[in-house]
Each structure stands twice: as C-alpha cells, then as structure tokens.
Design a protein around this motif. Structure first.
Motif, PDB file in Angstrom:
ATOM      1  N   ARG A 229       2.018  -0.659  -3.268  1.00 53.18           N
ATOM      2  CA  ARG A 229       1.585   0.863  -2.902  1.00 53.18           C
ATOM      3  C   ARG A 229       0.093   0.952  -2.327  1.00 53.18           C
ATOM      4  N   TYR A 230      -0.736   0.344  -3.273  1.00 55.51           N
ATOM      5  CA  TYR A 230      -2.163   0.456  -3.202  1.00 55.51           C
ATOM      6  C   TYR A 230      -2.574  -0.340  -1.693  1.00 55.51           C
ATOM      7  N   LEU A 231      -1.820  -1.377  -1.345  1.00 54.11           N
ATOM      8  CA  LEU A 231      -2.311  -2.304  -0.201  1.00 54.11           C
ATOM      9  C   LEU A 231      -1.570  -1.311   1.066  1.00 54.11           C
ATOM     10  N   ALA A 232      -0.744  -0.715   0.802  1.00 57.17           N
ATOM     11  CA  ALA A 232      -0.146   0.036   1.947  1.00 57.17           C
ATOM     12  C   ALA A 232      -1.022   1.334   1.982  1.00 57.17           C
ATOM     13  N   LEU A 233      -1.992   1.899   1.102  1.00 56.60           N
ATOM     14  CA  LEU A 233      -3.010   2.988   1.448  1.00 56.60           C
ATOM     15  C   LEU A 233      -3.564   2.718   2.641  1.00 56.60           C
ATOM     16  N   HIS A 234      -4.072   1.664   2.969  1.00 55.49           N
ATOM     17  CA  HIS A 234      -4.859   1.205   4.059  1.00 55.49           C
ATOM     18  C   HIS A 234      -4.499  -0.343   4.491  1.00 55.49           C
ATOM     19  N   ASP A 235      -3.625  -0.542   5.120  1.00 59.14           N
ATOM     20  CA  ASP A 235      -2.956  -1.833   5.570  1.00 59.14           C
ATOM     21  C   ASP A 235      -3.970  -2.264   6.478  1.00 59.14           C
ATOM     22  N   SER A 236      -4.714  -3.480   5.813  1.00 54.51           N
ATOM     23  CA  SER A 236      -5.669  -4.259   6.582  1.00 54.51           C
ATOM     24  C   SER A 236      -5.823  -5.371   5.694  1.00 54.51           C
ATOM     25  N   PRO A 237      -6.373  -6.556   6.356  1.00 59.11           N
ATOM     26  CA  PRO A 237      -6.867  -7.846   5.575  1.00 59.11           C
ATOM     27  C   PRO A 237      -7.859  -7.439   4.680  1.00 59.11           C
ATOM     28  N   SER A 238      -8.954  -6.714   4.736  1.00 61.62           N
ATOM     29  CA  SER A 238      -9.889  -6.368   4.215  1.00 61.62           C
ATOM     30  C   SER A 238      -9.598  -5.581   3.055  1.00 61.62           C
ATOM     31  N   ASN A 239      -8.310  -5.204   2.917  1.00 62.79           N
ATOM     32  CA  ASN A 239      -7.933  -4.176   1.423  1.00 62.79           C
ATOM     33  C   ASN A 239      -6.995  -5.327   0.914  1.00 62.79           C
ATOM     34  N   GLY A 240      -7.543  -5.854  -0.156  1.00 62.51           N
ATOM     35  CA  GLY A 240      -7.003  -6.976  -1.022  1.00 62.51           C
ATOM     36  C   GLY A 240      -7.137  -6.743  -2.310  1.00 62.51           C
ATOM     37  N   LEU A 241      -6.572  -7.828  -3.200  1.00 62.56           N
ATOM     38  CA  LEU A 241      -6.371  -7.650  -4.635  1.00 62.56           C
ATOM     39  C   LEU A 241      -7.273  -8.763  -5.173  1.00 62.56           C
ATOM     40  N   THR A 242      -7.848  -8.393  -6.410  1.00 65.05           N
ATOM     41  CA  THR A 242      -8.382  -9.465  -7.460  1.00 65.05           C
ATOM     42  C   THR A 242      -7.199  -9.784  -8.486  1.00 65.05           C
ATOM     43  N   LEU A 243      -6.283 -10.437  -8.266  1.00 66.05           N
ATOM     44  CA  LEU A 243      -5.175 -10.724  -9.188  1.00 66.05           C
ATOM     45  C   LEU A 243      -5.526 -11.402 -10.428  1.00 66.05           C
ATOM     46  N   CYS A 244      -5.447 -10.457 -11.566  1.00 63.60           N
ATOM     47  CA  CYS A 244      -5.815 -10.791 -12.764  1.00 63.60           C
ATOM     48  C   CYS A 244      -4.766 -11.217 -13.625  1.00 63.60           C
ATOM     49  N   SER A 245      -4.272 -12.326 -13.985  1.00 66.65           N
ATOM     50  CA  SER A 245      -3.126 -12.543 -14.722  1.00 66.65           C
ATOM     51  C   SER A 245      -3.474 -12.157 -16.277  1.00 66.65           C
ATOM     52  N   GLY A 246      -4.620 -12.061 -16.731  1.00 64.70           N
ATOM     53  CA  GLY A 246      -4.838 -11.443 -18.084  1.00 64.70           C
ATOM     54  C   GLY A 246      -4.687 -10.002 -18.113  1.00 64.70           C
ATOM     55  N   SER A 247      -5.117  -9.276 -17.269  1.00 61.89           N
ATOM     56  CA  SER A 247      -4.959  -7.714 -17.179  1.00 61.89           C
ATOM     57  C   SER A 247      -3.487  -7.352 -17.208  1.00 61.89           C
ATOM     58  N   LEU A 248      -2.718  -7.965 -15.978  1.00 60.15           N
ATOM     59  CA  LEU A 248      -1.542  -7.684 -15.844  1.00 60.15           C
ATOM     60  C   LEU A 248      -0.398  -8.187 -16.768  1.00 60.15           C
ATOM     61  N   GLY A 249      -0.882  -9.527 -17.331  1.00 62.00           N
ATOM     62  CA  GLY A 249      -0.131 -10.115 -18.316  1.00 62.00           C
ATOM     63  C   GLY A 249      -0.102  -9.470 -19.631  1.00 62.00           C
ATOM     64  N   ALA A 250      -0.951  -8.507 -20.022  1.00 62.33           N
ATOM     65  CA  ALA A 250      -0.680  -7.678 -21.135  1.00 62.33           C
ATOM     66  C   ALA A 250       0.406  -6.755 -21.431  1.00 62.33           C
ATOM     67  N   ASN A 251       1.155  -6.773 -20.101  1.00 55.98           N
ATOM     68  CA  ASN A 251       2.534  -5.862 -20.158  1.00 55.98           C
ATOM     69  C   ASN A 251       3.581  -7.126 -19.538  1.00 55.98           C
ATOM     70  N   PRO A 252       4.306  -7.599 -20.694  1.00 54.56           N
ATOM     71  CA  PRO A 252       5.170  -8.697 -20.582  1.00 54.56           C
ATOM     72  C   PRO A 252       6.188  -8.351 -19.403  1.00 54.56           C
ATOM     73  N   ALA A 253       6.304  -7.080 -18.919  1.00 53.14           N
ATOM     74  CA  ALA A 253       7.293  -6.985 -17.778  1.00 53.14           C
ATOM     75  C   ALA A 253       6.700  -7.218 -16.483  1.00 53.14           C
ATOM     76  N   ASN A 254       5.630  -7.571 -16.237  1.00 51.46           N
ATOM     77  CA  ASN A 254       4.823  -8.072 -15.031  1.00 51.46           C
ATOM     78  C   ASN A 254       5.143  -9.307 -14.922  1.00 51.46           C
ATOM     79  N   ASP A 255       5.848  -9.639 -13.459  1.00 51.41           N
ATOM     80  CA  ASP A 255       6.066 -11.162 -13.059  1.00 51.41           C
ATOM     81  C   ASP A 255       4.844 -11.452 -12.346  1.00 51.41           C
ATOM     82  N   ILE A 256       3.694 -12.033 -12.732  1.00 51.39           N
ATOM     83  CA  ILE A 256       2.630 -12.603 -11.917  1.00 51.39           C
ATOM     84  C   ILE A 256       3.045 -13.525 -10.696  1.00 51.39           C
ATOM     85  N   VAL A 257       3.849 -14.498 -11.183  1.00 54.49           N
ATOM     86  CA  VAL A 257       4.251 -15.378 -10.102  1.00 54.49           C
ATOM     87  C   VAL A 257       4.807 -14.881  -8.960  1.00 54.49           C
TER      88      VAL A 257
END
Length: 365
Positions: A229-257
C-alpha cells in the motif's frame, strides 16, 4: 549486494572509520547529521565534513540513515509545508555529494523501542531486548528516562529535542488514526518524490520497529500488505523500501522472503539481522546466524541472490560481545561477524548458481 556499515560520526561513535575499512567487502558508511534537529535543512558544511572524513578512509557516503521527518508532517499540521521544503533542500544537497539512497521512517514519536538495552544472554553477551508485558504496564516517560541514562551517545529516534516534548506530542496524537497517518504519508510522498526523482535519489522507508502499535500510537509500515500500500501511494522507482528483517521479523506472521521476491525492484537498501521471538511476544536480538533466532537469514540472503540484488546492505544491530563498550546495538565486533556470515551465504549461493549449468550438462549426458 553492496555492503555498507552504519557510522554515527566523529566523537559520537565508538567505532572508527579505520576499523570499518578493515571489514572485508565494506565499501561505504551509512550516516546522518545526528546533531541537526528533525525538520531543519542540513548545512552543506556539515555534510562536507562527513564526506571528507569518509573519502580519507576510502569509504563512500552513498547511503544516508536517516533524514528524520518532523512530527508536524506526520500529524498533518499546516506547519508541515515549511519542514517539507527543508526536506527537499536537504535532498538536493545530498545528491550533490553523491548520495543515492535516503532511509527514513514514518513512526509517530518513537522510531524504535526496546525495554532493555543490555539484556544478558546465556553466553554472557548482552543485546537489545523487548519485553511486551513491560511495555503494556510502563509509563512511556519512565522508559524514556531509563533508556536515556544508558548511554552518553546520541540515540537515533530518541533525540533530546524530541524527548523534551513528550507530553505535548502524546497530546497531539490523540485521535490520530492509522488512516490519518496514511493520508499524511501520501501528502509527504507527493511532495518529495518528484524532487528525489529529479536528483537521482531513492527514498527508502524503514519498517516500524517493532511492527505493531505501542502506547496506543498508530503504526502503518508493519506488514507485506502495508508495504504494498505504501509503495502505491506514489508509484515511482524513487519511492522504495529499506527492508529490515529484524524489525519485520519481530512479528512471526511476516514472510520476509516473500516480501523480497515481491518488492525486489523497490528495495534499494536492506538491513539484515536476526531476532529470537518468544511465544509471549518478547524478542531479543541475536547473532545474525539463522539458527540463533527466529528469522530465516539463509532464506533471505538466498532470495536477494535469486533476484540479482545490487542494492546496499548493512548488518543491523549486533550483540555486545568481547566486553566491548559501545552504543547499544552498534558495536564493531558482532556486526563485523554478521557481515562475514552474510558474505559466506552470498558466496555459497553464487558458487551454487555458477555450477548449475555444468551440473545440468552432466545430467543430460
């Protein structure tokens, strides 16, 4: 994969640039002007001080973490436009010195939270720890005081100018919902992404840490659906992610792969680290090794390799080992060990991929 290492600046870090330069495969630093309050335009002379120090050490400064967002922007107040203009001017300046990626977050008040900075582990090392029950019952002001007393170094996200106004900030966020935060994020992105595009910079939002509400404050960068949803707020290659496995991994429901495979072309920067999550919701930061935590670090590195990842990567928080006296989570030794683990996985997957065509020929013969 381009390896970088977070550095907090001369006099504000126990790790030197000379030490960083000795870690195999590290090509640059991840930096910020931690003494510039959120919302202010970054002075070029201070930017140049960091560049000159990094240049002298043979390291680049292509990744900034973070250009923090003023709370008025997150709250959607009329005053936000002044701070957004300062943000735009900072983007332009950073592009002029070769910055390619700007990491930031959109978390209200606190941009990360732990209840213990030096929780002792079974092997005698210590690590950042989150105790869920304590968060439920503790006064946030008491927690801030306890954390601030743990170190004389600046703590990103816990800057003095922010902490001095906690009462006012909590009052301001009363009635602010997740949908309000989404709308305010959209407004911010629509203003800054065109500037980032024009200057060859990729903005990379960091997930909420931890990825769920604390103290009743809304949080939105918490899951795969919300990243989409966040990436769709402004669909541009310059709107990206810092994908942090530790932050997201604190919720076991998140499938980081799965996230890596879906968002690979929108991840200019990644943090790879491990956490051990317990059934009661507590979690502690472990070594980067897959077996030591709850996050599939092996699968994460493999996914990046399969996607041909050429973005920036840094080991994130490390334990405090070998009696090192350092900023909580940011010592030299465990993060350096983490880098070597990540390189080991990457090299093994590279060798495996290079051998596959030959293996197929043999089997066909």
């Amino acid at each position: 994969m381009r390896m970088v290492f977070r550095w907090f600046g001369e006099g504000n870090d126990t790790v030197s640039l000379a030490h960083i330069r000795q870690i195999p495969g590290v090509e640059g630093i991840v930096w910020a002007l931690h003494d510039v309050p959120a919302g202010e335009e970054w002075p070029m002379d201070k930017i140049m001080e960091v560049k000159q120090a990094a240049d002298a050490a043979g390291l680049h400064i292509q990744v900034v973490e973070s250009v923090n967002i003023h709370e008025d922007i997150k709250l959607g107040l009329p005053s936000r436009d002044v701070y957004i203009e300062n943000y735009k001017k900072t983007i332009v300046k950073l592009a002029q010195v070769g910055v390619k990626v700007i990491c930031y977050n959109f978390m209200p008040i606190f941009d990360w939270l732990r209840t213990d900075m030096f929780k002792e582990m079974s092997d005698g090392s210590t690590a950042l720890f989150f105790e869920k029950a304590r968060i439920t019952n503790i006064d946030p002001f008491d927690l801030v005081r306890q954390i601030s007393e743990n170190t004389e170094l600046t703590m990103p996200g816990w800057e003095p100018e922010r902490l001095q106004h906690l009462t006012k900030l909590f009052e301001a966020y009363k009635g602010v919902t997740e949908e309000h935060l989404w709308e305010n994020a959209r407004y911010f992105l629509n203003e800054i992404i065109p500037v980032a595009e024009a200057n060859g910079i990729k903005m990379a939002i960091h997930p909420d840490d931890p990825p769920f509400s604390i103290f009743g404050l809304p949080r939105i960068i918490t899951s795969q659906d919300n990243l989409r949803r966040y990436l769709a707020l402004h669909d541009s290659p310059s709107n990206g992610l810092t994908l942090c496995s530790g932050s997201l991994g604190a919720n076991p429901a998140n499938d980081i792969v799965s996230m890596i495979h879906e968002f690979a072309d929108r991840i200019p920067f990644t943090h790879i680290r491990n956490v051990k999550v317990y059934e009661n919701g507590d979690f502690i930061e472990t070594s980067h090794r897959t077996q030591d935590g709850s996050v599939d670090i092996e699968g994460i590195v493999q996914a990046y390799h399969q996607e041909g990842f050429t973005g920036f990567c840094r080991p994130d928080h490390g334990r405090h080992i070998f009696d090192e006296q350092c900023r909580p989570g940011y010592g030299l030794y465990d993060r350096a060990l983490g880098i070597m683990y990540l390189w080991g996985l990457w090299d093994a997957y590279s060798k495996q991929a290079s051998q596959q065509p030959a293996d197929r020929k043999v089997s066909q013969a």
